[in-house]
Design an enzyme around this catalytic site. Structure first.
Site, short mmCIF file in Angstrom:
data_model
loop_
_atom_site.label_atom_id
_atom_site.label_comp_id
_atom_site.label_asym_id
_atom_site.label_seq_id
_atom_site.Cartn_x
_atom_site.Cartn_y
_atom_site.Cartn_z
CE1 TYR A 109 76.29 -77.64 -33.69
CE2 TYR A 109 77.71 -75.71 -33.52
CZ TYR A 109 76.88 -76.53 -34.26
OH TYR A 109 76.66 -76.24 -35.58
CD GLU A 197 75.44 -79.03 -37.02
OE1 GLU A 197 74.84 -77.97 -37.10
OE2 GLU A 197 74.88 -80.13 -37.11
#
Ligand code: ADP
Ligand code: MG
Length: 389
Positions: A109, A197
């Site tokens: 991530y 993101e």
């Protein structure tokens, strides 16, 4: 403002952030020719909606033939995708992405957002890629690595190495991560973003880092003042709340909520106070609509129509403080709206300030079924009582 994955990836590519090869498609035929162009043994069909969690909801499918690409695309287009990030109605799928299927060794991530406390852009990384970062933050916060960027010095290479080491990357991979983070930071600044993101950022079997997913949130203020024309053109209204879009067209600030009491107020502060007092009295706001400081009768009428059109609204509280706006003008707007569209739910009106007596008199003489309230507490009490009756 949100963007689709394919749009965010297009922007990534402008900043040198590596992405998988892929095309957007709006029909099965387009999807098949995209897959043909890509070649390879596996292609991925990805629903383009403004929501994450698509994989678990059936919005990301691995196809092993052209026929499967066509079949999955047809199955998705024209339907709505419900994920844990959408409401129960989901989001309409009007386009898909056809992407090369990659051999994934690791999922990481990587995100960036504005940290208001430190007034800096902060990068967040986690070795637990593919998972919801909110869940990681809640259950294993120690697994999130953060790097804060000094706005004067900019992102420093040592900060990228710090992130890379913490994520357990090899030197070859850290070199790539550094380039990606630099590109992201530049993109963040130049495109007026509030959030990026990449979940997951993948390491492929042959040691290449790629943004497999892409989410971008653009600061609405930048769109409003025309600083980001290319991004403004990417807006997809089909992915936005219909009523909020309609309200914005009339210069009204409208937010959909979960309860059953519609709120018409002037000023965001009064909106907050109104919702607090409704909740204090055991009620739940269905929305709030801010008609703004200097409004007019037409806008009040429009606002009232928008609020009363929602099937969830079982009662309406109008709470207006007449400073620049006059209470009699608000009363005229409410009366005009009720006469025009008819309202079959209880309407409680609390007016205070300039021309309050004239406003109250107009309401009283209108012959309409409007419940007057003396103050905010009285208004909240009456509207909560009316919807639970
Ligand atoms: P979402 O976050 O909405 O579920 P993603 O784009 O993150 O959508 O995709 C979900 C999962 O699907 C990824 O974590 C990855 O495992 C797989 N996936 C997505 N794109 C590809 C691709 N091009 N090749 C191989 N697997 C993919
Ligand atoms: Mg994802």
């Amino acid at each position: 403002m949100n963007l689709h994955e394919f749009q965010a990836k297009h922007i990534f590519s402008q900043f040198g952030i590596p992405i998988p090869r892929g095309f957007v498609a709006r029909s099965a035929a387009e999807a098949r020719s995209a897959a043909q162009e890509l070649g390879g043994s596996v292609q991925v069909v990805k629903a383009q909606v403004h929501a994450g969690g698509r994989g678990k909801a059936g919005g990301v499918k691995l196809a092993k033939s052209l026929d499967e690409v066509g079949e999955y695309t047809e199955g998705m287009l024209g339907t709505r995708l419900v994920t844990h990030q959408t409401d129960e109605h989901g989001m309409p799928i009007n386009a898909v992405m056809i992407e090369e299927g990659l051999d994934i060794a690791r999922e990481i991530y990587l995100g960036a957002l504005v940290d208001r406390a430190s007034k800096r852009v902060v990068f967040m990384g986690s070795a637990a890629g593919g998972m919801d970062i909110e869940e990681v933050a809640a259950t294993e916060p120690e697994k999130i690595v953060t790097v804060r960027v000094n706005p004067v010095a900019g992102l420093q290479p040592y900060q990228c190495r710090q992130m890379g080491f913490a994520l357990g990357l090899t030197p070859v991979q850290i070199k790539q991560l550094t380039q990606i983070m630099k590109g992201l930071y530049r993109c963040f600044e130049e495109r007026d973003l509030s959030l990026i993101e990449i979940n997951p950022l993948i390491v492929t079997a042959d040691d290449t880092l790629l943004a497999l997913d892409a989410k971008i949130n653009v600061d609405d203020n930048a769109i409003e003042v025309n600083r980001q024309a290319e991004i403004a053109d990417m807006r997809d209204l089909s992915q936005e709340d219909e009523t909020e879009v309609q309200a914005a067209e009339h210069g009204l600030n409208y937010i959909t909520l979960d309860g059953n009491i519609g709120c018409m107020v002037n000023g965001a502060g009064l909106a907050m106070a109104t919702m607090d007092v409704i909740k204090l009295h055991g009620g739940e706001p269905a929305n709030f609509l801010d008609v703004g400081g200097g409004t007019n009768k037409e806008r009040v009428t429009e606002a009232f129509k928008i609020i009363s059109a929602s099937p969830d609204v079982q009662g309406i509280l109008v709470n207006i403080f007449g400073g620049i706006v006059r209470c009699d003008m608000i009363a005229e707007g409410v009366i005009a709206a009720v006469k025009e569209v008819g309202v079959n739910v209880p309407v409680v009106v609390r007016l205070e300030g300039t021309n309050v007596e004239q406003g109250k008199q107009l309401l009283a003489e209108s012959g309409l079924d409007i419940i007057p309230a003396d103050d905010l507490t009285d208004g909240a009490d009456k509207v909560v009582g009316a919807v639970s009756a």
